[in-house]
Scaffold this motif. Structure first.
Motif, PDB file in Angstrom:
ATOM      1  N   LYS A  27      -0.790   3.326  -3.774  1.00  9.19           N
ATOM      2  CA  LYS A  27       0.413   2.673  -4.296  1.00  9.19           C
ATOM      3  C   LYS A  27       0.447   1.113  -3.864  1.00  9.19           C
ATOM      4  N   PRO A  59      -8.220  -2.362   0.394  1.00  7.29           N
ATOM      5  CA  PRO A  59      -8.206  -2.862  -1.056  1.00  7.29           C
ATOM      6  C   PRO A  59      -7.439  -1.750  -2.103  1.00  7.29           C
ATOM      7  N   PRO A  60      -6.962  -2.093  -3.152  1.00 12.19           N
ATOM      8  CA  PRO A  60      -6.332  -0.944  -4.030  1.00 12.19           C
ATOM      9  C   PRO A  60      -6.970  -0.057  -4.797  1.00 12.19           C
ATOM     10  N   SER A  61      -8.394  -0.288  -4.765  1.00  7.23           N
ATOM     11  CA  SER A  61      -9.056   0.953  -5.257  1.00  7.23           C
ATOM     12  C   SER A  61     -10.459   1.258  -4.607  1.00  7.23           C
ATOM     13  N   ILE A  70      -2.499   6.087   1.061  1.00  9.20           N
ATOM     14  CA  ILE A  70      -3.707   5.821   0.746  1.00  9.20           C
ATOM     15  C   ILE A  70      -4.934   6.991   0.512  1.00  9.20           C
ATOM     16  N   LEU A  95      -2.144  -1.463   5.319  1.00 15.15           N
ATOM     17  CA  LEU A  95      -1.868  -1.731   3.896  1.00 15.15           C
ATOM     18  C   LEU A  95      -2.178  -3.068   3.407  1.00 15.15           C
ATOM     19  N   HIS A 108      -8.957   3.643   0.695  1.00 22.39           N
ATOM     20  CA  HIS A 108      -8.134   2.359   0.104  1.00 22.39           C
ATOM     21  C   HIS A 108      -6.886   2.875  -0.250  1.00 22.39           C
ATOM     22  N   ARG A 109      -6.014   1.837  -0.965  1.00 27.05           N
ATOM     23  CA  ARG A 109      -4.364   2.092  -1.092  1.00 27.05           C
ATOM     24  C   ARG A 109      -4.416   2.928  -2.464  1.00 27.05           C
TER      25      ARG A 109
END
Length: 100
Positions: A100, A39-41, A86, A35, A97-98
């Motif tokens: 949440k 990356p978040p996207s 993810i 996590l 990618h993540r």
């Protein structure tokens, strides 16, 4: 008498009715590392690149020299996918990618 290590249930989206009990310390260390590096996207990171980035984050006491990190990476990856934390992109190589 030695104490039993703590266990957690690890899920797999390919076998949703068959969770596996695994070592909690190794699971939590890998989960935190995954996590942290993802990356978040989209487009995310290729799994090989994620592994390269997370290896230095793993405690050497649990993963000496990165031993068994590949197995734990895949297992925790699938667990986090099953839990909706993810996502994978439909690319080759596979990218994560993540959510949440």
């Amino acid at each position: 008498m030695t104490a039993q290590p703590d266990k957690v249930l690890m899920e797999n989206p390919n076998s949703p009715d068959r969770p596996v009990r695994v070592d909690a310390d190794k699971y939590n260390a890998m989960r935190e590392a995954i996590l942290t590096v993802l990356p978040p996207s989209a487009p995310g990171l290729a799994v090989a690149e994620a592994k390269t980035r997370l290896l230095p984050l793993l405690p050497d006491t649990l993963f000496p020299g990165g031993a068994t990190a590949g197995w734990w990476l895949k297992g925790v990856q699938l667990d986090l996918e099953a839990k909706g934390m993810i996502a994978r992109e439909a690319t080759k190589p596979l990218r994560l990618h993540r959510l949440k």
